[in-house]
Design an enzyme around this catalytic site. Structure first.
Site, PDB file in Angstrom:
ATOM      1  N   LYS A   1       4.900  -4.915   8.940  1.00  0.00           N
ATOM      2  CA  LYS A   1       4.715  -3.822   7.987  1.00  0.00           C
ATOM      3  C   LYS A   1       6.004  -3.041   7.863  1.00  0.00           C
ATOM      4  O   LYS A   1       6.548  -2.549   8.841  1.00  0.00           O
ATOM      5  CB  LYS A   1       3.588  -2.895   8.432  1.00  0.00           C
ATOM      6  CG  LYS A   1       3.216  -1.905   7.330  1.00  0.00           C
ATOM      7  CD  LYS A   1       1.854  -1.335   7.526  1.00  0.00           C
ATOM      8  CE  LYS A   1       1.969   0.050   8.162  1.00  0.00           C
ATOM      9  NZ  LYS A   1       0.663   0.678   8.323  1.00  0.00           N
TER      10      LYS A   1
ATOM     11  N   ASP B   1      -8.445   7.074   8.165  1.00  0.00           N
ATOM     12  CA  ASP B   1      -8.484   6.340   6.895  1.00  0.00           C
ATOM     13  C   ASP B   1      -9.373   5.124   7.042  1.00  0.00           C
ATOM     14  O   ASP B   1      -8.983   4.006   6.705  1.00  0.00           O
ATOM     15  CB  ASP B   1      -7.074   5.944   6.456  1.00  0.00           C
ATOM     16  CG  ASP B   1      -7.033   5.539   4.993  1.00  0.00           C
ATOM     17  OD1 ASP B   1      -8.012   5.813   4.269  1.00  0.00           O
ATOM     18  OD2 ASP B   1      -6.025   4.953   4.575  1.00  0.00           O
TER      19      ASP B   1
ATOM     20  N   GLY C   1       0.827  -1.200   0.000  1.00  0.00           N
ATOM     21  CA  GLY C   1       0.000   0.000   0.000  1.00  0.00           C
ATOM     22  C   GLY C   1       0.846   1.228   0.000  1.00  0.00           C
ATOM     23  O   GLY C   1       2.067   1.155  -0.155  1.00  0.00           O
TER      24      GLY C   1
ATOM     25  N   GLY D   1       3.394   1.201   2.821  1.00  0.00           N
ATOM     26  CA  GLY D   1       4.484   0.229   2.863  1.00  0.00           C
ATOM     27  C   GLY D   1       4.004  -1.139   2.471  1.00  0.00           C
ATOM     28  O   GLY D   1       2.905  -1.315   1.966  1.00  0.00           O
TER      29      GLY D   1
END
Ligand code: NAG
Ligand code: NAG
Ligand code: NAG
Ligand code: NAG
Ligand code: NAG
Ligand code: NAG
Ligand code: NAG
Ligand code: NAG
Length: 738
Positions: free
Chosen positions: A438, A536, A419, A422
């Site tokens: 991540k 988000d 994404g 990362g």
């Protein structure tokens, strides 16, 4: 001046040296074999001389060569000389024997003489070590004495019968007797006597003999020979009847160059001999031996080199040892051993360098790690965590090694998703836990503090419907976050990318997910110590665990009040389709912006459509706008997902749709708070039935103490959720913070 004198002196010395060398070489000519005198068979070396006394060293060494017979004889008076030895300082000469024979009746059958020797004043003596007086016979006495009669000495041999026959090979003592000569005799008289004139005894041995003889004498040979008139004696001679001078370097009378003087006990004087490494006649002067020419005598397996008085012998290249003893090739083992050593060195050197290189590299790596850790805010984080002691255990600082191992060195096959923030890798920790790692995109210095804050906040969140942050790693260039692994993908995938083997997403599930997500958001907005806005919210960020429970993830753009007090951001973040239009316009993020995004998710759940619709007309592309339009046109049931339409009760759908509608209000202030949304949705769910109610206990966001207060505070017979549901709007209690 001094210089000139010194030069002259030097020249003089050189000339002297040259002349002495010339002298030495001229004297070397003398011993040449061609120049040696001979008398008959006998060679007469210097210092001896014959005929012309000038050739001898002095008169003592002058000998007569009698040429009366056909073969000339070298004679000293009556004695014949057979051999002259320079090395031994000896000569061998014949000497008359005394002998007498009987007839067995006492009558002599042959006469006898009484021989004598007189060497006079010459430095010559009868050797007392080599010569012996020997008497042979069975009624025999032999005597020797000096001519003056000052001493006599002798031996007697008597025997009575045949058993006493002579032992012919040597003088055994029966039939013969021997005595040594007195020391250093120059003259001697020899006498023979018979005690009984052989009347009884000695019948079987008719003759008596008395003689002087050296060690070469053999009885058998003597008795067998016809001429028994003489025997050989050894005479020793010296140069001078004196001791050697004390100074060994002094020139000794009679000795030539490169010689040494030595004293002879027998000869009572000194003789000369060549120094070691020289050869020749010491009385004429010795010359250097070229040892290299005589390989038998002077062993040398190497490179022979003659030196004055000696020689050197070096073993050739590739051999070792003492050349004069023998050179040896290097043994195979030695060669192998040296090869091994050399190879070992050649081998060890690169290894050593390699080790050193590794060491340097590792140290640099560690330093780099430390730098990254610092830059990535590790120190700040550590401080934050230590000030927040209860959570240290939960948020772990992983090492880069741990995570490299867990993700198989960030293997491409481990990628779960990629994404804007990362890449997410699936990994397995050493304790067996499955995790999602991540790997953030580069974090700028300015963002570090924010990043740390985020990690700290996330580590504090312990909510069932929020993906748990297990820890992070700051040693790498980009920070790494480690989350619990959520196996069933995202809600987005579940709604929009349904595969055949997946369970259909039921109304019940949709409602539960909505309740869970709204509950978690409500918790983040208000229940957590510092409000946290996700910023988000979208179906792709809502993950489903093995029981299809919702887990909010990806707090990469989240912010907390503490960091972002003004809510003003220079950059609008979020995902198109979920983005609050008001925030988009004003760049001011509020808690209601999250509510808007959640509203879109609700619509997604209701309609099963993507937030950006695939239609031609621009205006209806946004799902939110389209939904609002549909509601206004009262066409809700036309756009519902087939599954929803089939399962859900009309009132439930309408209620959820209303919540969504209000959440999507373009005016943020008119939107409900997250808490209100959560309570309303929970209420709908509670009304579904008792079976569902049991599941409601799993909803974490509800503060049960408060809930009970509600319950006791109201007289409502319905469930707590029912009472809440109907009092959401405008209820001052609920619009206030818990
Ligand atoms: C003297 O004797 C030695 C050995 O005993 C012999 O080698 C040498 O030739 C002899 N010399 C003469 C002159 O006969
Ligand atoms: C040699 O002969 C001469 C005369 O014949 C004699 O006088 C001399 O003593 C002899 N020398 C030796 C060593 O026999
Ligand atoms: C010198 O003496 C040695 C032994 O003492 C003997 O073997 C050798 O033959 C002698 N040499 C001569 C020339 O008589
Ligand atoms: C020696 O021999 C002679 C005869 O040949 C004899 O007369 C005499 O008795 C013997 N004995 C002595 C001791 O002379
Ligand atoms: C030794 O012999 C010589 C010569 O025959 C003689 O003149 C001398 O008297 C002898 N000496 C003795 C002690 O017999
Ligand atoms: C020789 O003498 C020994 C004793 O001295 C004796 O035993 C032996 O019988 C004698 N032999 C002869 C043949 O007379
Ligand atoms: C002579 O003497 C040797 C040893 O010295 C011995 O072996 C040999 O038998 C003797 N010979 C006689 C005939 O006695
Ligand atoms: C003495 O020695 C010489 C030479 O060595 C030899 O020829 C001669 O036969 C010897 N004489 C006796 C009696 O042994």
């Amino acid at each position: 001046m001094i210089n000139k004198v010194a030069k002259k002196m030097w020249m003089l010395r050189l000339m002297l040296l040259l002349s002495s060398l010339a002298a030495a070489s001229s004297s070397n000519v003398k011993p040449g074999s061609g120049c040696q005198e001979k008398c008959g068979h006998v060679t007469v070396p210097y210092p001896f001389g014959i005929d012309n006394s000038m050739r001898a060293m002095n008169k003592n060494f002058f000998l007569n060569c009698s040429r009366r017979d056909s073969l000339p004889k070298l004679v000293i008076g009556d004695l014949e000389v057979f051999n002259l030895s320079i090395e031994n300082g000896s000569m061998i000469a014949s000497f008359f024997t005394a002998h007498r024979c009987y007839d067995g009746l006492g009558n002599r059958t042959s006469d006898y003489n009484e021989p004598y020797v007189k060497l006079g004043s010459r430095p010559w003596r009868l050797s007392d070590t080599r010569n012996k007086l020997t008497a042979i016979g069975c009624d025999t006495s032999a005597y020797m004495g000096d001519p003056d009669g000052s001493f006599w000495t002798g031996c007697i041999s008597m025997c009575t019968n045949e058993s006493a026959k002579l032992n012919e090979s040597s003088c055994s003592g029966i039939g013969c007797c021997q005595i040594l000569l007195p020391k250093s005799l120059k003259s001697l008289n020899l006498t023979l006597r018979s005690v009984n004139d052989h009347e009884d005894m000695g019948r079987f041995m008719p003759c008596d003999y008395a003689l002087l003889a050296d060690e070469t004498f053999n009885i058998a040979e003597f008795l067998a020979s016809e001429d028994k008139s003489s025997s050989n004696v050894t005479i020793e001679w010296v140069v001078k009847e004196k001791k050697c001078p004390d100074d060994p370097n002094s020139k000794v009378y009679g000795c030539g160059d490169n010689t040494a003087c030595y004293y002879s006990e027998n000869g009572q004087g000194y003789r000369c001999r060549c120094k070691p490494g020289f050869q020749g006649n010491p009385y004429l002067g010795c010359v250097d031996i070229d040892e290299c020419l005589d390989e038998e005598e002077y062993l040398c397996e190497g490179n022979c080199k003659n030196t004055i008085g000696s020689y050197t012998c070096d073993c050739p290249v590739g051999m070792y040892g003492v050349g004069k003893v023998g050179c040896r090739g290097f043994r195979i083992i030695t060669i192998i051993a040296s090869c091994v050593v050399v190879l070992g060195l050649l081998f060890l050197l690169p290894i050593g360098l390699w080790r050193w290189y590794k060491f340097i590299k590792r140290r640099r790596k560690i330093k780099r790690k430390q730098e990254f850790f610092k830059r990535n805010g590790g120190l700040l984080l550590r401080q934050e965590l230590s000030s927040n002691e209860g959570n240290i255990e939960k948020t772990k600082l992983f090492t880069s090694k741990d995570l490299e191992k867990a993700t198989d060195n960030y293997n491409v096959s481990r990628i779960l998703g990629q994404g804007g923030q990362g890449t997410v890798f699936k990994g397995m920790l050493t304790d067996g836990r499955i995790v999602a790692v991540k790997k953030s995109k580069s974090v700028h210095e300015s963002n570090v503090e924010q990043f740390i804050n985020e990690v700290v906040i996330l580590s504090q969140i312990n909510h069932r419907n929020v993906v748990k942050l297990l820890g992070c790693c700051l040693e790498t260039e980009v920070p790494l976050l480690v989350y619990e692994f959520i196996p069933n993908g995202s809600l987005y995938q579940y709604i929009h990318e349904q595969t055949e083997d997946q369970l259909p997403i039921t109304w019940e599930m949709r409602l539960r997910i909505a309740v869970e997500v709204s509950g978690a958001l409500s918790y983040l907005h208000s229940a957590a110590s510092i409000p946290i806005y996700h910023r988000d919210i979208k179906s792709a960020n809502i993950l489903l665990d093995n029981k299809y429970r919702a887990k909010i993830s990806d707090f990469g753009t989240s912010s907390s009040m503490a960091v972002d007090q003004t809510h003003l951001t220079t950059q609008v973040k979020g995902t198109f389709g979920y983005l609050d239009p008001e925030y988009f316009r004003s760049s001011q993020f509020t808690e209601k912006s999250d509510v808007y995004s959640f509203g879109v998710v609700l619509v997604e759940l209701l309609t099963g459509q993507k937030p950006i619709r695939l239609v031609e007309t621009e205006e209806n592309r946004s799902l939110a706008a389209y939904f609002l339009q549909v509601i206004n046109e009262n066409r809700l049931f036309e756009v519902l997902d087939a599954e929803v339409l089939r399962e859900a009760k009309k009132e439930e759908v309408i209620t959820v749709a209303m919540v969504a509608k209000r959440s999507l209000n373009l005016n943020g202030k008119k939107r409900p708070t997250m808490k209100e949304v959560a309570l309303e949705l929970a209420g709908i769910r509670a009304s579904i039935g008792d079976s569902v109610l049991q599941q409601c206990e799993e909803i974490d966001f509800v503060d049960y103490d408060n809930a009970r207060n509600f319950k006791t505070g109201s007289s409502s017979t319905g469930s707590f959720f029912n009472s809440v549901t109907f009092s959401v709007d405008g209820d001052p209690l609920l619009s206030n913070k818990w």
